[in-house]
Motif scaffolding. Structure first.
Motif, short mmCIF file in Angstrom:
data_model
loop_
_atom_site.label_atom_id
_atom_site.label_comp_id
_atom_site.label_asym_id
_atom_site.label_seq_id
_atom_site.Cartn_x
_atom_site.Cartn_y
_atom_site.Cartn_z
N LEU A 6 3.83 -87.17 -21.28
CA LEU A 6 4.89 -86.35 -22.07
C LEU A 6 5.31 -84.98 -21.26
O LEU A 6 6.27 -84.67 -21.36
CB LEU A 6 4.09 -85.97 -23.39
N LEU A 7 4.07 -84.34 -20.52
CA LEU A 7 4.53 -83.17 -19.98
C LEU A 7 5.56 -83.50 -18.77
O LEU A 7 6.36 -82.69 -18.51
CB LEU A 7 3.32 -82.49 -19.52
N GLU A 8 5.15 -84.54 -17.79
CA GLU A 8 6.10 -84.90 -16.99
C GLU A 8 7.80 -85.21 -17.55
O GLU A 8 8.73 -84.67 -16.86
CB GLU A 8 5.68 -85.99 -16.13
N GLU A 9 7.60 -85.92 -18.60
CA GLU A 9 9.03 -86.43 -19.37
C GLU A 9 9.90 -85.09 -19.93
O GLU A 9 10.96 -85.01 -19.81
CB GLU A 9 8.95 -87.23 -20.45
N GLU A 10 8.87 -84.22 -20.39
CA GLU A 10 9.64 -83.00 -20.90
C GLU A 10 10.01 -82.03 -19.73
O GLU A 10 11.19 -81.61 -20.04
CB GLU A 10 8.59 -82.27 -21.63
N ALA A 11 9.29 -81.98 -18.53
CA ALA A 11 9.82 -81.13 -17.55
C ALA A 11 11.06 -81.68 -16.92
O ALA A 11 12.20 -81.12 -16.84
CB ALA A 11 8.84 -81.00 -16.54
N TYR A 48 0.38 -80.21 -15.76
CA TYR A 48 -0.46 -81.29 -14.85
C TYR A 48 0.34 -82.57 -14.74
O TYR A 48 1.07 -82.61 -15.68
CB TYR A 48 -1.98 -81.35 -15.06
N THR A 49 -0.12 -83.48 -13.74
CA THR A 49 0.73 -84.70 -13.83
C THR A 49 -0.58 -85.88 -13.97
O THR A 49 -1.52 -85.61 -14.10
CB THR A 49 0.92 -84.76 -12.09
#
Length: 480
Positions: free
Chosen positions: A125-130, A148-149
């Motif tokens: 989710l963090l990578e998608e949001e970025a 983080y990844t």
């Protein structure tokens, strides 16, 4: 993912750094004055142990804390003790590893399994949001980066070293630990830390005595200090009203709409499905398709079913078989994004259960964007909604919701069903403290909104005669 218990290496007891405090020190690095961001540091001599490393959730000013450096060098921490797998308790672990932590992460085996699911989903989710923020251009950061990844998560999972319940394990020369079931979600634990002869007990999140699936937590050990959650510290859960959910489903189906249920992927989704099955079996709701649109929830359900088949002592013997009855539902597992998108405009009335439970992220946010403007639809909130979250805004009657940089009108019906909370309420918390073999010298009340924590501390002092304090963020106290 994790080493067997027999192969555990003891945590490092000497960092080559100067000796630390001669008396055991407890520092409140998170969940002080707020509900999320659980993180506590115990120090003695050269030993340093963290209890939890959770993400802050809620308003943007709170979430910005996730980017602040930890006040202690992660490389100097011997071990992390994890109470359970919810993101506000484990979500900072990959950043901790990214920044130099190389010790073991101890928890129950079920927490290790669930945390792997939760953290992988969090990184995705963090990578998608970025990525989406960079494509849409609505982020103030250029470029927007994830906290983080996925690679950070995989390195973190290799550090997990599960411990059994009710067994004392030495971590360093002056620190030992014992886990006890907490009855909150599968694998949740209260943590008893012996540090230089003094005992500090961390409640983590405590479950309700009437949890539909899990046994209640045993009394806390006799302790010098007790660090106690207070999510519901100023209130008592109302009597269950199953007619509220049933009525919402019947009304929505009758007008041809969709029932959207934001639900935490771990534990809450299981409880929602159990209640839907019970209501359908009783004839209280019509039979309609039930879509579980959360790969994480589906994986978590698998962990629960494995625990059932293994005969886990955490599961209530009188209710565990209810999990098997879920097959009776017209249940559909939504695994890919294309299928999820089709549910934004379903062909017939249905129920969608999707994460996250406070609508802070995940597929449920996309469903809200499409379904909130339609008055035929209904959103059912199923538990605590932290301040600043979309779920809290809906709970408070918001007429518009900001989603991915746009304001979406709220025309759908919004129904609040508090029956699904698996947090101990104020009466439960006071009773749990009172059940200790010997009263603690001090109770530190954390993990609650300020009014909730203050109310619980006052009750503990007035009713139990125990010193109860609401600590400040960053505050350090001696526990000898």
């Amino acid at each position: 993912m994790s080493a067997p218990v027999a192969d555990r290496a003891p945590a490092r007891a000497d960092h080559g750094a100067p000796a630390g405090p001669a008396s055991p020190i407890l520092t409140f690095l998170g969940a002080a004055g707020t509900v999320t961001g659980s993180c506590f540091l115990l120090e003695h001599d050269r030993s340093r142990v963290l209890v939890d490393a959770g993400l802050y959730q809620g308003p943007s000013e709170m979430r910005r804390r996730n980017w602040e450096p930890l006040p202690v060098d992660p490389a100097s921490v011997d071990a992390v003790l994890l109470t359970h797998a919810h993101l506000d308790h484990c979500g900072q672990l990959p950043r901790l590893v990214k920044d130099g932590f190389s010790g073991p992460i101890h928890c129950s085996k079920e927490t290790a399994a669930l945390a792997a699911i939760v953290l992988r989903d969090s990184a995705h989710l963090l990578e998608e949001e970025a990525r989406y923020a960079n494509e849409a251009g609505w982020s103030r950061h250029r470029p927007a980066l994830p906290l983080y990844t996925a690679d950070d998560v995989e390195r973190t999972l290799r550090r997990f070293a599960p411990l059994p319940y009710d067994e004392h394990v030495a971590l360093t020369g002056s620190v030992g630990v014992r886990l006890h079931p907490a009855g909150h979600i599968l694998g949740s634990a209260t943590i008893e830390v012996d540090i230089a002869g003094d005992v500090v007990v961390f409640s983590g999140d405590l479950g309700r005595a009437g949890h539909p699936l899990l046994e209640p937590p045993p009394p806390p050990a006799a302790a010098t200090a007790l660090v106690l959650e207070s999510t519901y510290g100023d209130r008592v859960h109302p009597e269950a009203e199953p007619g509220v959910l049933a009525g919402a489903v019947r009304r929505t189906v009758a007008r041809g709409g969709t029932v959207l249920i934001p639900a935490f992927a771990v534990d809450r989704t299981e409880l929602v499905l159990l209640e839907l099955e019970r209501l359908e079996r009783a004839g209280a709701i019509p039979r309609v398709p039930v879509h579980v649109d959360s790969p994480m929830a589906l994986e978590a359900l698998g962990v629960y079913l494995r625990a059932l088949h293994e005969g886990s002592s955490q599961l209530r013997a009188d209710r565990a078989e209810a999990l098997e009855r879920l097959r009776a539902l017209d249940l559909h597992a939504v695994r890919d994004a294309a299928e999820s998108r089709r549910l934004n405009d379903p062909e017939q009335p249905c129920i969608i259960v999707s994460a996250s439970g406070m609508a802070t992220g995940g597929r449920v946010v996309h469903h809200l964007a499409h379904q909130l403007p339609d008055p035929r639809n209904c959103v059912v909130l199923t538990g605590y909604q932290a301040p600043g979250t979309r779920g809290r805004q809906l709970q408070d009657g918001a007429r518009h919701l900001k989603i991915h940089g746009h304001y979406v009108p709220v025309r759908a019906e919004v129904v609040d069903v508090p029956d699904f909370s698996v947090h101990a309420d104020a009466d439960d918390l006071v009773a749990w403290v009172a059940s200790a073999a010997a009263p603690p010298t001090t109770v530190y009340v954390v993990h609650g909104e300020p009014a909730s924590s203050a109310a619980l501390a006052e009750r503990i002092e007035d009713e139990l005669g125990i010193c109860a304090v609401v600590p400040m963020l960053g505050e350090r106290v001696r526990v000898d």
